[in-house]
Design an enzyme around this catalytic site. Structure first.
Site, PDB file in Angstrom:
ATOM      1  N   ASP A  91       0.844  -1.197   0.000  1.00 30.85           N
ATOM      2  CA  ASP A  91       0.000   0.000   0.000  1.00 30.85           C
ATOM      3  C   ASP A  91       0.880   1.248   0.000  1.00 30.85           C
ATOM      4  O   ASP A  91       2.095   1.166   0.145  1.00 30.85           O
ATOM      5  CB  ASP A  91      -0.955  -0.001   1.207  1.00 30.85           C
ATOM      6  CG  ASP A  91      -0.232   0.050   2.551  1.00 30.85           C
ATOM      7  OD1 ASP A  91       0.566   0.990   2.785  1.00 30.85           O
ATOM      8  OD2 ASP A  91      -0.474  -0.841   3.389  1.00 30.85           O
ATOM      9  N   HIS A 106       8.457  -5.207  -1.407  1.00 27.56           N
ATOM     10  CA  HIS A 106       7.547  -6.176  -2.016  1.00 27.56           C
ATOM     11  C   HIS A 106       6.711  -5.558  -3.125  1.00 27.56           C
ATOM     12  O   HIS A 106       5.681  -6.107  -3.504  1.00 27.56           O
ATOM     13  CB  HIS A 106       6.649  -6.815  -0.958  1.00 27.56           C
ATOM     14  CG  HIS A 106       7.395  -7.717  -0.039  1.00 27.56           C
ATOM     15  ND1 HIS A 106       6.913  -8.082   1.200  1.00 27.56           N
ATOM     16  CD2 HIS A 106       8.592  -8.326  -0.161  1.00 27.56           C
ATOM     17  CE1 HIS A 106       7.797  -8.879   1.791  1.00 27.56           C
ATOM     18  NE2 HIS A 106       8.821  -9.037   0.988  1.00 27.56           N
ATOM     19  N   SER A 174       5.367  -9.908  11.315  1.00 29.71           N
ATOM     20  CA  SER A 174       5.425 -11.170  12.055  1.00 29.71           C
ATOM     21  C   SER A 174       6.861 -11.664  12.199  1.00 29.71           C
ATOM     22  O   SER A 174       7.153 -12.494  13.045  1.00 29.71           O
ATOM     23  CB  SER A 174       4.599 -12.239  11.338  1.00 29.71           C
ATOM     24  OG  SER A 174       5.186 -12.561  10.082  1.00 29.71           O
TER      25      SER A 174
END
Length: 193
Positions: A91, A106, A174
């Site tokens: 985003d 990414h 994570s």
């Protein structure tokens, strides 16, 4: 002047209404990674992959930066040293909050890439397998995002920043997917706090 390197993941955008990937009910609980986030999945069913990313693009278009994005943009603007933001997110919420020169390791959901010639351009709201590349006219267009099995973008630049960091912080990730999962150790070995 201290150099700060910040890695962000999906968790930083969760308060903006964007789904995370690994939480219960996250995107990978709803979709098989192999089907929507690999080159092989794209080769098998490009229409499914485009539908998945069209939905992500629509969701992202509605999202607004939250306090965390704004705080990082303020830090970058006010810190007397360098603040480098590296994100695993596709985003543009860091930029919407005012951050500059964000490294999208990414890729970016708002961009498209041609598998045939490598041309990149602003993605339309809806993409399909019938889309033709604006440069070579091949029907090989896909979202400009890094899929599992592909090498993240700008890795040499990221590693250089980690080597020069005085402080490293990871927010909303994570820490399970390499190479980003190794960034804290890389920075620590170079002397960063």
């Amino acid at each position: 002047m201290q150099k700060i390197v910040v890695l962000t993941g999906a968790g930083i955008s969760a308060e903006s209404g964007l789904g995370t990937f690994r939480d219960e009910g996250g995107l990978w609980a709803q979709h098989r990674i192999e089907d929507v986030a690999t080159p092989e999945g794209y080769a098998r069913d490009p229409a499914l992959v485009h539908r998945f990313y069209n939905a992500r693009r629509a969701q992202t278009a509605e999202a607004r930066p939250n306090a965390a994005h704004e705080a990082l943009a303020r830090l970058q603007a006010q810190h007397p040293g360098e603040v480098v933001i590296v994100t695993q997110n596709v985003d543009a919420l860091h930029e919407a909050a005012g951050a500059r020169d964000v490294i999208h390791m990414h890729g970016e959901l708002a961009r498209a890439v041609c598998n045939a010639c490598g041309t990149r351009w602003a993605a339309p709201p809806e993409m399909s397998p019938a889309d033709a590349c604006p440069t070579c006219a091949a029907h090989a267009c896909r979202p400009d995002v890094v899929w599992f099995g592909e090498i993240p973008y700008r890795m040499d630049e990221i590693l250089d920043h980690l080597q020069g960091a005085d402080i490293f912080a990871a927010i909303g990730t994570s820490g399970q997917v390499y190479p980003a999962a190794g960034f804290a150790q890389e920075a620590a070995e170079a002397g960063a706090h």
